[in-house]
Design an enzyme around this catalytic site. Sequence first.
Site, PDB file in Angstrom:
ATOM      1  N   LYS A 295       0.836  -1.192   0.000  1.00  0.00           N
ATOM      2  CA  LYS A 295       0.000   0.000   0.000  1.00  0.00           C
ATOM      3  C   LYS A 295       0.875   1.249   0.000  1.00  0.00           C
ATOM      4  O   LYS A 295       2.031   1.215   0.458  1.00  0.00           O
ATOM      5  CB  LYS A 295      -0.880   0.034   1.263  1.00  0.00           C
ATOM      6  CG  LYS A 295      -1.918  -1.051   1.383  1.00  0.00           C
ATOM      7  CD  LYS A 295      -2.668  -0.904   2.705  1.00  0.00           C
ATOM      8  CE  LYS A 295      -3.668  -2.017   2.938  1.00  0.00           C
ATOM      9  NZ  LYS A 295      -4.828  -1.930   2.044  1.00  0.00           N
TER      10      LYS A 295
ATOM     11  N   ARG B 234      -9.692 -12.027   2.961  1.00  0.00           N
ATOM     12  CA  ARG B 234     -10.550 -13.142   2.512  1.00  0.00           C
ATOM     13  C   ARG B 234      -9.809 -14.475   2.583  1.00  0.00           C
ATOM     14  O   ARG B 234     -10.435 -15.527   2.708  1.00  0.00           O
ATOM     15  CB  ARG B 234     -11.044 -12.848   1.099  1.00  0.00           C
ATOM     16  CG  ARG B 234      -9.997 -12.829   0.022  1.00  0.00           C
ATOM     17  CD  ARG B 234     -10.443 -12.102  -1.243  1.00  0.00           C
ATOM     18  NE  ARG B 234     -10.554 -10.671  -1.016  1.00  0.00           N
ATOM     19  CZ  ARG B 234     -10.935  -9.800  -1.935  1.00  0.00           C
ATOM     20  NH1 ARG B 234     -11.244 -10.222  -3.153  1.00  0.00           N
ATOM     21  NH2 ARG B 234     -11.007  -8.519  -1.669  1.00  0.00           N
TER      22      ARG B 234
END
Length: 468
Positions: A247, A321
């Site tokens: 990021k 996830r």
Amino acid sequence: MPAPIECLAPFDKTLDATPIHLVSPADLANGKRLPAGAREWAATVGFKAGEDSVCLVPGPKGSVKAVLVGLGARDAKALDPFVIAAVPAAVPAGTYKLATAGRTFAETAALGWCLAQYGFDRYKASNGKTPVVLMLPDGADPVPVWQEAEAVTLVRDLVNTPAEDMGPDALQDAAEELAEEFGASISTLVGEELLDENYPMIHAVGRAAEEGRAPRLIDMTWGDEAAPKVTLVGKGVCFDTGGLDLKNASGMRLMKKDMGGAAHALGLARLIMSRNLPVRLRVLVPAVENSVSGSSFRPGDVFPTRKGLSVEIGNTDAEGRLVLSDALTAASEETPDILIDFATLTGAARVALGPELPPAYANDEGVWKALEKASGDVRDPMWRMPLHAGYRDDLDSPIADLCNASDSGFAGSITAALFLQRFVGEGLPWLHFDIYAWNAKPRPGRPKGGEAQVIRAMLRYLEGRFGA
């Protein structure tokens, strides 16, 4: 920060409490619902009764004789938890009461009163605050209010704590403290134990972290084994760098809150146990740090999952996830009556609905209808999103059973939910919440920072379905 229990007092007719009047613009116009002195003072200072506005009516020697709270367009009879939440910050320490309010209304408003006095002051040099006390009317019960306020406070505290002090090990400590408080059983698999017990995805995502912050699966159970099974799963990514798909600085700034799903699972667990709900509760928290090191998992890698499906890593920043996939598979193995997961999963959810309205996914119409009603009843908002089957092939992989990220760039929250659905047992009622867990701007009773979302609605639903 005052404890919630310090912010409320039971009814005591001998106690001198300052009255709080809820005032609409119409009340100022006709003047019938206000004492004459208060009406005149409001006119003198130009009080317009806008929503969340507060006017202090002076008494002798600098005291406060009464408090006026503007309703604006609010319905004075609506059960809004935050209707008087602007008051504690505007008044001096003391004891206050609603001038006219029934038991149910007062208990509802009392929650916002308590939450308005929340402040995350762990790192402040001085953190002593005198509580502003609300005296409840005769017959009102402060205990349910305290329970809800304590659960929200737990979520806020966990989310607000920086990653330096809230790694996977500290999240385990918090879960163990909760288990000890309510007599729950708890066990944790750490590091290589995850591979031994077939949780390969949790291990892969968290293996790059330093030794003391090794990946783990926290497993807590409580209640009668013969009772209906309620299983909660919470994403516990204690800090998310994005992994090798790193990021940027702004994207990483709030990633201490990426364990917000775990915080919500623990907060709802606290509510369930404090209410002694007749269920068999299980809480699963895959706790990891998505770090960067020589052992980081890589884009293009293929890993097995507990369910036996192989997953190609399309993006290491779609890691939540992955850890949830193993936990949802484990949860499904004992066929709970309802399976609920919480996760700060996608930025796409914020683009779609913003920070204050969490997307909800449900695979059971009856469950959704009851939950939607509960959400409205307690003013704990959410919005249903579709598990649109047409997007399933966006997760296809040429070399594995599926990929963890879509290349399309569209419907990111939906495709994430569809990924999770692959790991939910066939026929199990399942709810997935793609929460933000953060107030982007301050509002009365909801300061900027960590926030609990949907857990009050979930409690109302569970009480309606499983309550004695």
